[in-house]
Scaffold this motif. Structure first.
Motif, PDB file in Angstrom:
ATOM      1  N   PRO A 100     -10.647 -14.794   0.715  1.00  0.00           N
ATOM      2  CA  PRO A 100      -9.544 -14.771   1.291  1.00  0.00           C
ATOM      3  C   PRO A 100      -9.274 -13.879   2.032  1.00  0.00           C
ATOM      4  O   PRO A 100      -9.380 -13.663   3.782  1.00  0.00           O
ATOM      5  CB  PRO A 100      -8.645 -15.764   0.945  1.00  0.00           C
ATOM      6  N   LEU A 101      -9.714 -12.381   1.441  1.00  0.00           N
ATOM      7  CA  LEU A 101      -9.722 -10.852   1.691  1.00  0.00           C
ATOM      8  C   LEU A 101     -10.308 -11.036   2.831  1.00  0.00           C
ATOM      9  O   LEU A 101     -10.404  -9.751   3.324  1.00  0.00           O
ATOM     10  CB  LEU A 101      -9.725  -9.942   0.549  1.00  0.00           C
ATOM     11  N   ARG A 102     -11.050 -11.298   2.877  1.00  0.00           N
ATOM     12  CA  ARG A 102     -13.136 -10.584   3.449  1.00  0.00           C
ATOM     13  C   ARG A 102     -12.985 -11.114   4.587  1.00  0.00           C
ATOM     14  O   ARG A 102     -13.072 -10.821   5.872  1.00  0.00           O
ATOM     15  CB  ARG A 102     -13.934 -11.395   2.591  1.00  0.00           C
ATOM     16  N   LEU A 103     -12.657 -12.443   5.098  1.00  0.00           N
ATOM     17  CA  LEU A 103     -12.467 -13.234   5.846  1.00  0.00           C
ATOM     18  C   LEU A 103     -11.273 -13.109   7.193  1.00  0.00           C
ATOM     19  O   LEU A 103     -11.265 -12.806   8.249  1.00  0.00           O
ATOM     20  CB  LEU A 103     -12.068 -14.854   5.700  1.00  0.00           C
ATOM     21  N   LYS A 104     -10.113 -12.458   6.343  1.00  0.00           N
ATOM     22  CA  LYS A 104      -8.812 -12.212   7.281  1.00  0.00           C
ATOM     23  C   LYS A 104      -9.102 -10.710   7.551  1.00  0.00           C
ATOM     24  O   LYS A 104      -8.988 -10.375   8.992  1.00  0.00           O
ATOM     25  CB  LYS A 104      -7.661 -11.912   6.572  1.00  0.00           C
ATOM     26  N   HIS A 105      -9.902  -9.922   6.711  1.00  0.00           N
ATOM     27  CA  HIS A 105     -10.041  -8.016   7.360  1.00  0.00           C
ATOM     28  C   HIS A 105     -11.648  -7.391   6.771  1.00  0.00           C
ATOM     29  O   HIS A 105     -11.503  -6.210   7.084  1.00  0.00           O
ATOM     30  CB  HIS A 105      -9.551  -7.690   6.046  1.00  0.00           C
ATOM     31  N   GLY A 106     -12.475  -9.065   6.885  1.00  0.00           N
ATOM     32  CA  GLY A 106     -14.145  -8.362   6.985  1.00  0.00           C
ATOM     33  C   GLY A 106     -14.801  -7.078   7.913  1.00  0.00           C
ATOM     34  O   GLY A 106     -15.561  -6.578   7.613  1.00  0.00           O
ATOM     35  N   LYS A 107     -14.264  -7.351   9.230  1.00  0.00           N
ATOM     36  CA  LYS A 107     -14.559  -6.535  10.175  1.00  0.00           C
ATOM     37  C   LYS A 107     -13.957  -5.463  10.059  1.00  0.00           C
ATOM     38  O   LYS A 107     -14.310  -4.300  11.371  1.00  0.00           O
ATOM     39  CB  LYS A 107     -14.303  -7.063  11.822  1.00  0.00           C
ATOM     40  N   LYS A 108     -13.047  -5.448   9.385  1.00  0.00           N
ATOM     41  CA  LYS A 108     -11.828  -3.373   9.444  1.00  0.00           C
ATOM     42  C   LYS A 108     -12.825  -2.551   8.942  1.00  0.00           C
ATOM     43  O   LYS A 108     -13.720  -2.562   7.577  1.00  0.00           O
ATOM     44  CB  LYS A 108     -10.620  -3.627   9.398  1.00  0.00           C
ATOM     45  N   ARG A 109     -12.718  -1.347   9.345  1.00  0.00           N
ATOM     46  CA  ARG A 109     -13.576   0.107   8.346  1.00  0.00           C
ATOM     47  C   ARG A 109     -12.715   0.212   7.553  1.00  0.00           C
ATOM     48  O   ARG A 109     -11.572   0.607   7.157  1.00  0.00           O
ATOM     49  CB  ARG A 109     -13.842   1.102   9.074  1.00  0.00           C
ATOM     50  N   ILE A 110     -13.186   0.336   6.345  1.00  0.00           N
ATOM     51  CA  ILE A 110     -12.685   1.500   4.992  1.00  0.00           C
ATOM     52  C   ILE A 110     -12.499   2.665   4.966  1.00  0.00           C
ATOM     53  O   ILE A 110     -11.265   2.649   5.137  1.00  0.00           O
ATOM     54  CB  ILE A 110     -13.866   1.252   4.397  1.00  0.00           C
ATOM     55  N   ALA A 111     -13.149   3.054   6.333  1.00  0.00           N
ATOM     56  CA  ALA A 111     -12.010   4.717   5.924  1.00  0.00           C
ATOM     57  C   ALA A 111     -11.026   4.471   6.898  1.00  0.00           C
ATOM     58  O   ALA A 111     -10.132   5.946   6.616  1.00  0.00           O
ATOM     59  CB  ALA A 111     -13.141   5.512   6.803  1.00  0.00           C
ATOM     60  N   HIS A 112     -10.484   3.286   7.467  1.00  0.00           N
ATOM     61  CA  HIS A 112      -9.241   3.449   8.065  1.00  0.00           C
ATOM     62  C   HIS A 112      -8.555   3.040   7.394  1.00  0.00           C
ATOM     63  O   HIS A 112      -7.408   3.442   6.894  1.00  0.00           O
ATOM     64  CB  HIS A 112      -9.280   2.866   9.055  1.00  0.00           C
ATOM     65  N   MET A 113      -8.784   2.392   5.781  1.00  0.00           N
ATOM     66  CA  MET A 113      -7.404   1.877   4.854  1.00  0.00           C
ATOM     67  C   MET A 113      -6.744   2.796   4.752  1.00  0.00           C
ATOM     68  O   MET A 113      -7.169   3.879   4.434  1.00  0.00           O
ATOM     69  CB  MET A 113      -8.416   1.428   4.072  1.00  0.00           C
ATOM     70  N   ILE A 115      -2.622   3.409   2.534  1.00  0.00           N
ATOM     71  CA  ILE A 115      -1.749   3.183   1.614  1.00  0.00           C
ATOM     72  C   ILE A 115      -0.511   1.802   2.408  1.00  0.00           C
ATOM     73  O   ILE A 115      -0.347   0.168   1.400  1.00  0.00           O
ATOM     74  CB  ILE A 115      -0.893   3.959   0.669  1.00  0.00           C
ATOM     75  N   ARG A 116       0.138   2.009   3.719  1.00  0.00           N
ATOM     76  CA  ARG A 116      -0.002   1.508   4.204  1.00  0.00           C
ATOM     77  C   ARG A 116      -0.156  -0.298   4.745  1.00  0.00           C
ATOM     78  O   ARG A 116       0.142  -0.680   4.656  1.00  0.00           O
ATOM     79  CB  ARG A 116       0.637   1.728   5.656  1.00  0.00           C
ATOM     80  N   HIS A 117      -1.401   0.148   4.560  1.00  0.00           N
ATOM     81  CA  HIS A 117      -2.364  -1.209   4.605  1.00  0.00           C
ATOM     82  C   HIS A 117      -2.556  -1.838   3.323  1.00  0.00           C
ATOM     83  O   HIS A 117      -2.267  -3.600   3.685  1.00  0.00           O
ATOM     84  CB  HIS A 117      -3.459  -0.803   5.104  1.00  0.00           C
ATOM     85  N   VAL A 118      -2.317  -1.624   2.874  1.00  0.00           N
ATOM     86  CA  VAL A 118      -2.681  -2.259   1.259  1.00  0.00           C
ATOM     87  C   VAL A 118      -1.263  -2.843   1.140  1.00  0.00           C
ATOM     88  O   VAL A 118      -1.320  -4.411   0.752  1.00  0.00           O
ATOM     89  CB  VAL A 118      -2.931  -0.898  -0.346  1.00  0.00           C
ATOM     90  N   MET A 119      -0.004  -1.933   1.311  1.00  0.00           N
ATOM     91  CA  MET A 119       0.992  -2.589   0.754  1.00  0.00           C
ATOM     92  C   MET A 119       1.277  -3.813   2.170  1.00  0.00           C
ATOM     93  O   MET A 119       1.652  -4.744   1.592  1.00  0.00           O
ATOM     94  CB  MET A 119       1.899  -1.481   1.660  1.00  0.00           C
ATOM     95  N   ALA A 120       0.259  -3.646   2.942  1.00  0.00           N
ATOM     96  CA  ALA A 120       1.033  -4.734   3.708  1.00  0.00           C
ATOM     97  C   ALA A 120       0.370  -6.352   3.621  1.00  0.00           C
ATOM     98  O   ALA A 120       1.084  -6.744   3.697  1.00  0.00           O
ATOM     99  CB  ALA A 120       0.052  -4.535   5.064  1.00  0.00           C
ATOM    100  N   ILE A 121      -0.628  -5.731   2.915  1.00  0.00           N
ATOM    101  CA  ILE A 121      -1.530  -6.919   2.299  1.00  0.00           C
ATOM    102  C   ILE A 121      -1.131  -7.719   1.325  1.00  0.00           C
ATOM    103  O   ILE A 121      -0.977  -8.877   0.813  1.00  0.00           O
ATOM    104  CB  ILE A 121      -3.198  -6.602   1.875  1.00  0.00           C
ATOM    105  N   LYS A 122      -0.574  -6.495   0.509  1.00  0.00           N
ATOM    106  CA  LYS A 122       0.390  -7.185  -1.004  1.00  0.00           C
ATOM    107  C   LYS A 122       1.798  -8.082  -0.517  1.00  0.00           C
ATOM    108  O   LYS A 122       1.428  -9.096  -1.215  1.00  0.00           O
ATOM    109  CB  LYS A 122       0.826  -5.717  -1.661  1.00  0.00           C
ATOM    110  N   ALA A 123       2.665  -7.562   0.523  1.00  0.00           N
ATOM    111  CA  ALA A 123       3.420  -8.258   1.240  1.00  0.00           C
ATOM    112  C   ALA A 123       2.879  -9.653   1.786  1.00  0.00           C
ATOM    113  O   ALA A 123       3.923 -10.383   1.241  1.00  0.00           O
ATOM    114  CB  ALA A 123       3.993  -7.518   2.435  1.00  0.00           C
TER     115      ALA A 123
END
Length: 367
Positions: A100-113, A115-123
């Protein structure tokens, strides 16, 4: 035939070039699974198809290519490097969180991730805190791999705390619940032998359904957990056969496996879980489950004063943390009793009445 049982709904065909391919069909839904039967990519496509989603990797050779440095790319590397070390049931658990995580964010670059992005996914997963915590754990594992491969300098997931949850996971059977189950399901019944086998071996469902006379060697039951069988640190579990288990096995002769069906066919992991649910409901035990029996034997060992290493020898855990948790959770009452026994009727308690001199009331009045 065996392959079709492993992937229900999947069938093979030959394309116009004579190459064998696989397709999933169910209630009007169709999805291509590719030609590499049983591969990680095949299993991913099959899981998507079961969820009635057409995997992008099944839409053609060009669509299956992932861009370097994306989450898609990281997941692919993670599957290839980590999946060979874990069992099939654990792989399915990983995919249920990662896909499910891959389906939603699979095309995004890892280098751009960040902490705020992880918090948003958690939220986004706040309504299912336990699932959110599992997602953070898997994402952290993958980001550790990204650090190792020099894709990023640091793991941003480490800066995000997990949700506080009150759940302790599967309910551990207490002695009253165990006694109630045996009252309803007598010796010789399928429910009785299932209960006894799992209670006195600590085997998980996926392992319990495979246990049989072939696992008995020199009066002991021996097996390797499927969950850790591919892990170099996986250990052989060798257990003495408890008298209660000896009686249960003698009351129900079998051909191949102890938990086989009435038609002498092996019982599946899911089938065992379904049966245990029915048996527990019949006994009026809605909180109890098959996995809770695995916790029950660990509880018994802890309450008997067993060490974490003794629990690990029975349960097959490869890390000390979980076994230590059982000792801390279930051994507290007996440890409290032991502590108070040191205070009751001993010289130590008597010495408590000899107060330090500064607390003694001194009076200037003479007799």
């Amino acid at each position: 035939m065996k392959k079709r049982e492993k992937y229900p709904g999947a069938s093979s065909y030959k394309d116009r070039h004579g190459k064998r391919r696989w397709r999933y069909r169910s209630r009007g839904f169709t999805a291509e699974l590719g030609s590499d039967y049983g591969s990680d990519e095949f299993e991913q496509r099959y899981q998507d198809a079961v969820n009635r989603q057409k995997s992008k990797s099944s839409e053609g050779a060009g669509a299956s290519r992932t861009k370097a440095g994306t989450l898609d790319d990281l997941v692919t590397h993670f599957y290839k490097l980590h999946f060979p070390t874990i069992g099939e049931s654990t792989r399915a658990d990983y995919r249920s969180v990662i896909e499910p995580l891959r389906l939603k964010h699979g095309k995004k670059r890892i280098a751009h991730m960040k902490i705020r992005h992880v918090m948003a996914i958690k939220a986004e997963m706040h309504e299912t805190p336990m699932q959110a915590n599992k997602m953070l754990k898997r994402l952290s594992q993958m980001m550790d791999l990204a650090v190792t491969m020099d894709w990023v300098a640091a793991n941003p997931v480490l800066g995000v705390s997990k949700y506080a949850t009150t759940s302790e996971g599967y309910h551990s059977w207490d002695e009253g619940e165990i006694a109630r189950f045996y009252e309803v399901h007598p010796l010789g019944s399928p429910a009785h032998i299932c209960m006894t086998l799992m209670l006195y071996t600590g085997a998980a469902k996926v392992d319990a359904v495979k246990l049989g006379p072939a696992n008995v060697k020199d009066g002991r039951i021996e097996y390797r957990r499927q969950k850790t069988s591919k892990n170099p640190s996986g250990v052989l579990i060798s257990l003495p056969i408890h008298p209660a288990l000896v009686a249960a096995l003698a009351a129900r002769p079998v051909t191949f496996t102890y938990l086989e069906t009435g038609h002498n066919k092996a019982r599946s992991r899911k089938g065992l879980g379904t049966s245990m649910r029915k048996w527990c409901d019949k006994a009026g035990l809605p909180l109890c489950s098959s996995h809770g029996l695995r916790k029950a034997i660990c509880r018994r060992i802890a309450e008997a004063g067993g060490t974490p290493y003794e629990i690990m020898a029975v349960s097959g855990h490869v890390t000390l943390a979980m076994a230590q948790k059982y000792c801390e959770t279930f051994g507290r009452r007996d440890m409290a009793d032991s502590a108070f026994s040191r205070l009751t009727g001993t010289k130590a308690e008597q010495n408590l009445t000899n107060h330090p001199e500064r607390f003694v009331n001194k009076s200037s009045n003479t007799l």
